[in-house]
Design an enzyme around this catalytic site. Sequence first.
Site, short mmCIF file in Angstrom:
data_model
loop_
_atom_site.label_atom_id
_atom_site.label_comp_id
_atom_site.label_asym_id
_atom_site.label_seq_id
_atom_site.Cartn_x
_atom_site.Cartn_y
_atom_site.Cartn_z
N CYS A 2 45.33 33.81 50.22
CA CYS A 2 46.82 32.52 51.09
C CYS A 2 47.50 32.94 52.47
CB CYS A 2 47.79 33.05 49.88
SG CYS A 2 47.09 32.72 48.30
N ARG A 27 41.23 31.68 57.15
CA ARG A 27 41.18 32.81 56.01
C ARG A 27 40.85 32.57 54.95
NH1 ARG A 27 45.97 35.70 57.76
NH2 ARG A 27 46.77 36.71 55.18
N TRP A 74 45.00 29.77 47.77
CA TRP A 74 44.11 30.91 47.62
C TRP A 74 44.16 31.32 46.12
CZ3 TRP A 74 41.56 35.75 45.60
CH2 TRP A 74 40.15 35.92 45.90
N ASN A 100 52.76 35.04 49.24
CA ASN A 100 51.59 35.79 49.36
C ASN A 100 52.07 36.67 48.82
OD1 ASN A 100 50.28 33.26 51.24
ND2 ASN A 100 50.49 34.52 52.97
N GLY A 101 50.54 37.22 47.75
CA GLY A 101 50.39 38.22 47.73
C GLY A 101 50.07 38.05 45.72
N GLU A 479 23.56 45.29 52.61
CA GLU A 479 23.96 44.10 54.29
C GLU A 479 23.84 42.98 53.99
OE1 GLU A 479 27.66 43.92 54.81
OE2 GLU A 479 26.78 41.97 56.31
N LYS A 483 25.15 39.55 52.85
CA LYS A 483 25.19 37.94 53.18
C LYS A 483 25.08 37.28 52.75
CE LYS A 483 27.32 39.00 55.35
NZ LYS A 483 28.57 40.08 55.97
N GLU A 486 27.18 35.67 49.51
CA GLU A 486 28.41 35.25 49.91
C GLU A 486 28.14 33.57 50.74
OE1 GLU A 486 31.33 38.12 52.32
OE2 GLU A 486 29.51 38.08 54.07
N HIS A 502 12.80 53.02 38.91
CA HIS A 502 14.22 53.28 38.17
C HIS A 502 14.02 52.42 37.81
CE1 HIS A 502 13.26 57.18 39.31
NE2 HIS A 502 13.11 57.17 40.79
N LYS A 601 38.60 35.07 54.45
CA LYS A 601 38.92 35.92 55.32
C LYS A 601 39.34 37.45 54.79
CE LYS A 601 36.75 37.01 59.26
NZ LYS A 601 35.41 37.92 58.69
C1 F6R Z 1 32.03 39.97 54.07
C2 F6R Z 1 33.15 40.62 54.13
C3 F6R Z 1 34.41 41.22 53.21
C4 F6R Z 1 34.94 41.88 54.16
C5 F6R Z 1 35.63 42.79 52.86
C6 F6R Z 1 36.56 43.81 53.71
O1 F6R Z 1 30.54 39.06 55.10
O2 F6R Z 1 33.96 39.08 54.83
O3 F6R Z 1 33.27 41.89 52.37
O4 F6R Z 1 33.58 43.33 55.08
O5 F6R Z 1 36.46 41.69 52.81
O6 F6R Z 1 37.32 43.08 54.61
P1 F6R Z 1 37.64 43.84 56.27
O7 F6R Z 1 37.10 44.52 56.57
O8 F6R Z 1 38.98 43.52 56.70
O9 F6R Z 1 38.86 45.04 54.85
#
Ligand code: F6R
Length: 606
Positions: A2, A27, A74, A100-101, A479, A483, A486, A502, A601
């Site tokens: 948001c 975001r 959001w 927001n929140g 990671e 990637k 997501e 395992h 974001k």
């Molecule tokens: C994945 C991604 C998220 C962020 C996570 C933490 O590509 O971007 O998993 O890494 O939400 O966000 P920050 O780094 O902003 O605390």
Amino acid sequence: MCGIVGYIGDRDVSSVLIVGLERLSYRGYDSSGISVISEGELSFWKKSGKIHELSKIIDGLNIKGSLGIGHTRWATHGIPNDINSHPHLDKSKKISIVHNGIIENFLDIKEGLIKEGYVFRSQTDTEVIVHLVDKHYKSNLVQALAAACKHLKGSYGIAMISELDPDKIIVARSGSPLIIGKGQSENFVSSDINTILPHTKDVIYLEDNQFGVITKDDITIYNNELTKIDAVLQHINWDPVQSEKGGHDHFMHKEIHEQPAVVRRIISKYVDSNGSITFKSVKDVPLEDVSRFIIQSCGTSWHAGLIGRYLLENYAKTPSEVDYSSEFRYRRMISKGKDMVLAISQSGETADTLAGIREAKSNFFPIISFVNVKNSSIDRESDAVIYSHSGQEVGVASTKNYISQLTTLYLFSLYLGVIKKELTPEQAKSYIDELNKIPDYIESILAQEETIKTLADKYYLSNQFLFIGRGINFPSALEGALKLKEISYVHATGYAAGELKHGPIALIDSKLPIVCIAPNTSTYDKMLSNIQEVKSRKGKTIIVATEGNKEIADYADDIIYIPKTIEDLSPLLVSIPLQLLSYYIAIKRDCDVDQPRNLAKSVTVE
Ligand code: F6R
């Protein structure tokens, strides 16, 4: 996640709000809305979907306003539809609120308000706030908002306007960022500094439990007792971030390609002309005494933390543990007096990481944070901060900032190694020499983009993937899988290759693609055995290996070569082909790469 905007002044209010909403859109959001006061009368428009859906309904209305607020939502409570979008209004439609929140106790409040005759239009938690304001309103809106906030448990950034006092925007904050921008006979409000900076660089960061009353010419800040307090006006000396795609189809693609420049920039910021590492921001922190690091972060930042642990233990010989912030914040925090918490966050606003910092502080842990966004809440609340210097990351999936987190953690570990006399300055310099080669190596991997695209064409129809790695590249496997899932919505799991037998080995058949991360490191031989286990069960192997390694090709259905580097820097190289593979698989599957569904974001709620 948001976002809030607000404007009071002589410009075309609805246009300023819509442009502000567009700037917030990176975001992640699923609906948007605005509310405007024009000649004392309040109007509002809200719509699910992208901001252009909202623009369509207000285009041509010739809205003449003197102030307004806007919101990108959001969804957390209630599906993304028009009714659940913000703003939310009281029963007489005279008070309008954006929030927001998350209000954690909203169900209890809602039940009470319903008994008192309040009728709810939406499924949101936000709506209780506006009804509470209505309930507590006597003659003063800020008093009513403050009284309402006393009932709220959870987090909020709130902006409110009303016909009852039509020349003001009123704001409140607890745990969710809210910034006020001071202009000349105009003022701005936002939850994101990037929305304000194109208009003014003089800003006030509202602190928790503060309220702001904003008119065209004045900004007054109150504490939670509604006593006026002196606001700290800060001048921001950096420019609004560039958010153009610069010829790339997507921000993610642009950001993947910026990575060589990001590593060069970080070296230039933290390594002086003599080849020594200088972190000015931590020079007064007694690092030599630290006996344990506790790293806490989320998502990709957590993966960077896992790699950071190897680096800190390797170079500074300091025991380190890593936890998800969402777990860390609820753990018993036992400090032996010489422990230090390291928080890692791109946005600097992640709710769990921020809460982890606050918990740790209240338990007397010193905190150093690795943050990209300057002046973010985590930046302001940490004892010392090391900036990631990756520039604004617009793509929701983190790429270049991950690389910058790895680079800063590498330099920090070397710095610490020297301070703790576990490394000589000469040894540290030789490791920096290796880092200096990384940007060119990344460029050489980016030059293989077409080959990686071909692999995406071959595998994009698979509905599940397994990623395996060992040692410092076990987090690289996590990671890589994150990637892929997501941005392409393909199920992908990252595993420590030694754990295959395992359990997950049961998944392997002739259809499952397994991305095997196998550069020349100390665990290479073990990794090769694991790959053989996979191959003997007919799994399809996509192997990331070090240039010149011919032996491993016998076990590969497909192979991507990366340049030879030292083990501790290998995750920086390994991640590049994995980012490109995810990117091209997502494109082939027709996914919204920059704004994947359901993701945000900046995750400002728990
Ligand atoms: C994945 C991604 C998220 C962020 C996570 C933490 O590509 O971007 O998993 O890494 O939400 O966000 P920050 O780094 O902003 O605390």
